[in-house]
Design an enzyme around this catalytic site. Sequence first.
Site, PDB file in Angstrom:
ATOM      1  N   THR A 132      11.248  25.853  69.664  1.00 15.20           N
ATOM      2  CA  THR A 132      11.284  24.685  70.372  1.00 15.20           C
ATOM      3  C   THR A 132      10.623  25.039  71.737  1.00 15.20           C
ATOM      4  OG1 THR A 132      13.552  24.925  71.219  1.00 15.20           O
ATOM      5  CG2 THR A 132      13.222  23.658  69.178  1.00 15.20           C
ATOM      6  N   ASN A 167      11.406  24.122  75.632  1.00 12.71           N
ATOM      7  CA  ASN A 167      12.532  23.645  76.240  1.00 12.71           C
ATOM      8  C   ASN A 167      11.992  23.122  77.603  1.00 12.71           C
ATOM      9  OD1 ASN A 167      13.913  24.600  74.049  1.00 12.71           O
ATOM     10  ND2 ASN A 167      14.429  26.456  75.104  1.00 12.71           N
ATOM     11  N   GLU A 203      14.927  20.030  73.987  1.00 11.00           N
ATOM     12  CA  GLU A 203      14.202  21.039  73.252  1.00 11.00           C
ATOM     13  C   GLU A 203      13.414  20.144  72.054  1.00 11.00           C
ATOM     14  OE1 GLU A 203      17.227  23.469  71.603  1.00 11.00           O
ATOM     15  OE2 GLU A 203      17.954  24.323  73.757  1.00 11.00           O
TER      16      GLU A 203
END
Length: 310
Positions: A206, A208, A257
């Site tokens: 992900t 962030n 995220e």
Amino acid sequence: MQIIRDFQFVEPEDRGASVAIGNFDGVHLGHQSVIELARNAELNAPLGVMTFEPHPREYFAPEAPPFRLMRGNARAHRLEKLGVQKLYELPFNSALAGMTPEAFARNVICDGLGLSHVVVGADFCFGKGRSGNPQDLVRFGEVMGFGVTIAPLLERTENVVSSTAIRTALTEGRPRDAATMLGHWHRIEGVVIGGEQRGRDLGYPTANMSIEGLHPPRFGVYAVLVDVLDGPHQGSYHGAASVGTRPMFQGEVPNIETFLFDFSGDLYGATLSVGLVDYLRPEMTFDGLDGLISQMDADCARAREILANT
């Protein structure tokens, strides 16, 4: 678009604009209607927006919970898309906060920026103690030589379009209702920061981003549209994003995220704009990682289906 932050030292070519004045948090449809009136008021003048940074509410109540729908950079990006040529982003400080309404009209609008026309909403207040109103501005304009248009409040489905109503929709997990009032997807914009890389280990790396200083939408998982605004991976993507504190891992500081579908690459340091399309589910905890991965598989499958039809 040019950004001017000092009303006391303005180049001649930056004077004479037709300007919409306000905080423009979210740049929603009501804000857009005010900007359109400024565009049409003086067709031979540059189109401008006057706003303030920090938001006056942040200045007067710095300890209050975050309320902003967008940061200054995101607001500037949205205004540029609307064709704004001059953004007067004035520092909101003790000097500006202490001006009387008449002093603001003369020192900032007339002598400072030399504006040809200003447009404000019907609920606009200005000057020390918010003591000035649109009718006062009309009166000052007649004396000081600038035109004034008062824009009516915009309504949609029997409700006034407002940043407050948009915040409520986001708090309740209704991003499409927020988008109806915004005229665009509600977007969280920011720089990708380093994380704990748990997503990579789970097969879901992900990007962030911090949501510090922003009004938090309802915590949970969303189907999202993602624009990578700079860097080698610049472009538009579909994805799924989790907003919240990551209860599975005892997180404390809320963030967002985002997992980009069918993407491979490093986004650290890139600026992302993540548009919330649909709320999928609240934050959850699981007995183990297998349960979490299974749920993430289901979330992404549902998000793909939603976004394919968006």
